[in-house]
Scaffold this motif. Structure first.
Motif, short mmCIF file in Angstrom:
data_model
loop_
_atom_site.label_atom_id
_atom_site.label_comp_id
_atom_site.label_asym_id
_atom_site.label_seq_id
_atom_site.Cartn_x
_atom_site.Cartn_y
_atom_site.Cartn_z
N THR A 164 1.31 14.50 -8.05
CA THR A 164 2.04 13.45 -8.75
C THR A 164 2.66 12.49 -7.72
OG1 THR A 164 3.83 15.05 -8.86
CG2 THR A 164 2.54 14.73 -10.85
N PRO A 165 3.01 11.27 -8.12
CA PRO A 165 3.49 10.29 -7.13
C PRO A 165 4.69 10.76 -6.31
CG PRO A 165 2.91 9.17 -9.16
CD PRO A 165 2.80 10.64 -9.44
N ASP A 166 5.60 11.51 -6.92
CA ASP A 166 6.76 11.96 -6.14
C ASP A 166 6.34 12.88 -5.01
OD1 ASP A 166 6.05 13.89 -7.99
OD2 ASP A 166 7.97 13.88 -9.04
N PHE A 217 10.31 8.08 -8.08
CA PHE A 217 8.93 8.09 -8.55
C PHE A 217 8.75 8.72 -9.93
CE2 PHE A 217 8.17 7.30 -4.04
CZ PHE A 217 7.31 6.22 -4.14
N LEU A 223 -1.93 3.33 -4.69
CA LEU A 223 -2.16 4.66 -5.28
C LEU A 223 -3.45 4.73 -6.09
CD1 LEU A 223 -0.60 7.43 -5.50
CD2 LEU A 223 0.18 6.63 -7.73
N GLN A 224 -3.76 3.67 -6.80
CA GLN A 224 -4.95 3.72 -7.66
C GLN A 224 -6.24 3.79 -6.86
OE1 GLN A 224 -4.79 1.03 -11.18
NE2 GLN A 224 -2.81 0.42 -10.33
N ASN A 262 5.59 2.95 1.57
CA ASN A 262 5.58 2.17 0.33
C ASN A 262 4.28 1.37 0.19
OD1 ASN A 262 8.06 3.07 -0.48
ND2 ASN A 262 9.19 1.34 0.41
N ALA A 263 3.84 0.78 1.30
CA ALA A 263 2.60 -0.01 1.24
C ALA A 263 1.42 0.90 0.90
CB ALA A 263 2.37 -0.71 2.57
N THR A 267 5.82 9.77 3.33
CA THR A 267 6.99 9.26 4.04
C THR A 267 7.22 10.03 5.33
OG1 THR A 267 9.32 8.67 3.84
CG2 THR A 267 8.69 10.72 2.85
N PHE A 317 -2.23 10.88 -18.87
CA PHE A 317 -2.76 10.45 -20.16
C PHE A 317 -3.04 11.59 -21.12
CE2 PHE A 317 -6.20 11.00 -17.22
CZ PHE A 317 -7.18 11.64 -17.95
N TRP A 363 -5.61 11.05 -10.39
CA TRP A 363 -5.00 11.86 -11.44
C TRP A 363 -5.86 11.90 -12.71
CZ3 TRP A 363 -3.21 7.38 -9.29
CH2 TRP A 363 -3.28 6.23 -10.09
N ARG A 364 -6.95 11.17 -12.72
CA ARG A 364 -7.86 11.24 -13.87
C ARG A 364 -9.05 12.11 -13.49
NH1 ARG A 364 -7.66 7.29 -18.06
NH2 ARG A 364 -5.94 5.84 -17.74
N PHE A 367 4.59 10.86 -2.31
CA PHE A 367 5.53 10.14 -1.44
C PHE A 367 6.08 11.06 -0.36
CE2 PHE A 367 10.03 9.32 -0.54
CZ PHE A 367 9.92 8.13 0.14
N LEU A 368 6.40 12.29 -0.74
CA LEU A 368 7.01 13.20 0.22
C LEU A 368 6.10 13.40 1.43
CD1 LEU A 368 9.28 15.04 1.00
CD2 LEU A 368 8.23 16.87 -0.33
N GLU A 371 -8.04 6.52 -8.91
CA GLU A 371 -7.15 7.14 -9.90
C GLU A 371 -7.30 8.66 -9.86
OE1 GLU A 371 -8.20 4.97 -13.53
OE2 GLU A 371 -6.29 3.90 -13.31
N ALA A 389 6.76 -3.03 -1.21
CA ALA A 389 5.36 -3.17 -1.63
C ALA A 389 5.10 -2.63 -3.03
CB ALA A 389 4.46 -2.46 -0.63
N MET A 413 1.68 3.78 -0.78
CA MET A 413 1.86 4.20 -2.18
C MET A 413 1.44 3.10 -3.15
SD MET A 413 2.91 7.31 -2.71
CE MET A 413 3.50 7.21 -4.39
N ALA A 414 1.64 1.86 -2.74
CA ALA A 414 1.30 0.74 -3.63
C ALA A 414 -0.20 0.70 -3.92
CB ALA A 414 1.75 -0.58 -3.01
#
Lengths: 497, 158
Positions: free
Chosen positions: A321-323, B140, A344-345, A338-339, A330, B154, A297-298, A326-327, A295, B58, A341-342
């Protein structure tokens, strides 16, 4: 001039201001300078094209941040033998609104080189200013409990290799580890410069005019008499009203892209060096997947580093951030992103940032251009290799460097083949957050834009103070050096009345 | 479009010229219910998004369930600058002009995108990645997607 903060909602259609010193740009350099000038008893007006912000205004959204906190709404890029996004902040606080508060004192070899090379710091005061900045913005290390796993696994990897990793010094004494510095600090824990030097300046005779973009100059002989500009609708960014400021002295602090453009657009550039000598500190990321939950982002957004300054780079952790995530992904992985990104945690992120030396760049009114140097390219690739090695040592099961075509690495044995040192820059994915050098300081008026006191060659009362004045690339995150430069130039300005 | 407009449009603009010859024609008006995108551009946005995040991907959220054209239209209307919007629309129109792109199945659309974003195709990669960046911003930042990823900022509003 009225003391205090001013913004679009209260402006007349047209207004005029008289003061001792007008400053264009409320970023790190401009705000630090405003404080020195105000404490010297001068009446100071600061103009900034972005807004005044409170920490409660910030939103957890890149689209919102791009629109409100980033130059050119986050789409500013440099083109050359590849392309680089060139981030820059907008608003009262400038790039300190969106940086990660990373703080380095100006490296001693750099100060020595600048002094020997261009007569920098003729009064020998610069290092005192660095110390003043360090104390004023309250630099320190955040405690381990707010660092978060992204920083801890990085440190673990470095230590497994016997490398020294440290928590970064940051100007964020109240950091609670929100991990979203780049969207504006929502907790108020970061000491952006509007909360430090500008707040100190506002105790004196200072007016800060947000939503005001400088566009023109009135000059006579070798003096600037006035600067004119437009007020901007903060939502549409469309020009609405007009303003004029008359002053005895003017300081341009529009940043390494904005300052040379302003000088060039208004016939103030003393020679063809204005806009040249752009350095960028290119940086590139490495992503790693762990079985444990990260995580990223924490925790502190950029909290840990490995110092390889002697080899031309630093390794630093990062969060996005996720966006944005992704950039980057990808571009490397296509549909496989996508796999990735899935997971991400379970993803950790860090990267290499280089002390660029043979990259050549320039800023014009039409764009930002660069030729990434061969030596710099190889150093960045070495940094990516080191970062990948670190992550495997930390226990990552999959590592992805920002090299198109490198693919997913599952063993440290694959690193060298996946990141060959002859990789062309067109296959590298990088970003530049530290432009500098485009109004470089020097003691030769034919080869520099400002003199060693920051005065624009050929003009009696026009100065520049921001990262554009750096005589060379710095090699470390620049906010402390920018503020110290602001103080140094302002001290000279105050003495020239 | 001036050279300055092309450059200042950022990543989206840099490769537009390579993909878009027809795109230099005047841009059409917004489609019904849209603020910026034309109907044709909205269709290509949906086709691209469907290729990038097809059903069963996914992450677990299909683009077609999110109304991607509306989301991109909102970004164009409220967030991005005029030059970037213009450049992005030119690239979209260039993709739309590719014979039969929207009619290809998802796998073929993806393959075409891969061709355009190969490591040695710098200009078209910049152009297509620019549009993918806009789509990424739209996808996203959807609450459903952030929730599926387990991402939560958070510190805001708590």
């Amino acid at each position: 001039m009225q003391r205090g903060k001013h913004s679009f909602e209260h402006y007349a259609e047209s207004f005029e201001i008289d003061c001792d010193v007008a400053i264009l740009g409320a970023g790190a350099g401009g705000c630090a300078a405003a404080c020195v000038l105000a404490e010297a008893g001068l009446k100071v007006a600061v103009f900034e094209e972005g807004r005044h912000w409170k920490n409660t205004d910030f939103k957890p959204s890149n689209p919102w941040a791009f629109k409100n906190l980033y130059q050119e709404r986050g789409t500013r890029i440099a083109l050359g033998n590849g392309w680089l996004p060139v981030n820059g902040g907008k608003g009262v606080g400038g790039s300190t609104l969106i940086n990660s508060a990373i703080s380095f004192k100006t490296p001693q070899p750099i100060v020595r080189d600048w002094r020997e090379r261009v007569g920098f710091d003729p009064d020998g005061r610069f290092l005192e200013h660095v110390e003043h900045v360090w104390e004023t913005i309250q630099v320190g290390k955040n405690p381990p409990q707010v660092q978060g796993n992204n920083n801890h696994v990085f440190k673990r990897g470095a230590e497994a290799l016997g490398w020294k990793a440290e928590f970064l010094d940051r100007s964020a004494p109240g950091c609670t580890g929100c991990g979203v510095c780049q969207l504006g600090c929502p907790s108020g824990g970061k000491n952006s410069v509007d909360k430090t030097y500008l707040a100190l300046a506002l105790r004196h005779d200072v007016g800060v005019y947000a939503d005001c973009k400088a566009t023109g100059v009135v000059k006579e002989g070798q003096r600037v008499l006035a600067i004119t500009g437009r007020t901007l609708d903060p939502d549409s960014q469309e020009p609405v009203g007009h303003w004029t400021v008359r002053a005895d002295r003017f300081l341009v602090s529009g940043g390494p892209i904005g300052s040379p453009r302003f000088l060039m657009a208004n016939g103030l550039a003393p020679n063809g060096h204005c806009g040249l000598h752009l350095h960028l500190h290119p940086a590139s990321a490495v992503y790693a997947l762990f079985h444990e939950r990260i995580e990223h982002w924490r925790g502190v957004s950029q909290g840990t580093y490995v110092d390889r300054w002697d080899e031309g780079y630093l390794l630093q952790t990062a969060t996005v951030t996720p966006d944005n995530n992704f950039l980057g992904l990808t571009a490397q992985l296509g549909p496989e992103a996508n796999a990735f990104m899935a997971q991400l945690q379970h993803m950790a992120i860090a990267g290499a940032i280089i002390h660029d030396e043979d990259t050549v760049g320039r800023v014009t009114q039409d764009g930002i251009f660069f030729e990434f140097g061969d030596q710099d390219r190889q150093i960045l690739l070495k940094g990516l290799r080191a970062c990948a090695q670190l992550y495997f040592a930390a226990g990552a099961h999959t590592v992805l460097p920002s090299v198109v075509g490198a693919g997913l690495l599952t063993s440290p044995d694959q690193i060298e083949a996946a990141i060959p040192l002859d990789t062309p820059f067109t296959r590298m994915i990088a970003v530049a957050s530290h432009p500098m050098g485009t109004c470089r300081m020097g003691d030769d008026r034919q080869r520099s834009v400002v003199d060693p006191r920051g005065r624009v060659w050929g003009w009696d009362n026009l100065f520049v103070a921001d990262a554009s004045t750096f005589p060379t690339s710095l090699g470390v995150n620049p906010q402390v050096t920018v503020m110290a430069m602001g103080r140094l130039v302002a001290e000279g300005m105050a003495a020239t009345g | 479009m001036t050279r300055r407009a092309l450059l200042a449009g950022g990543a989206l603009a840099a490769g537009a010229g390579t993909l878009v010859c027809a795109g230099l024609a005047p841009l059409p008006d917004a489609g019904s219910g849209l603020r910026v995108l034309s109907t044709e551009e909205a269709e290509i946005v949906e086709a691209l998004a469907d290729a990038l995040w097809p059903e069963g991907n996914a992450i677990g959220i299909a683009a077609q369930d999110l109304g991607m054209a509306d989301r991109v239209d909102q970004l164009f209307a409220e967030v991005m600058g005029q030059q970037s919007v213009t450049a992005s629309r030119q690239v979209l129109r260039g993709l739309a002009a590719w014979p039969g792109f929207s009619g290809l199945d998802v796998a073929e659309r993806l393959r075409k995108l891969q061709d355009w974003t190969g490591p040695d195709e710098l200009l078209s990669r910049v152009a297509v990645d620019g549009v993918k960046a806009v789509l990424g911003l739209a996808y996203f930042n959807a609450p459903e997607v952030l929730s599926a990823l387990g991402y939560r900022s958070f510190c805001h509003g708590e």
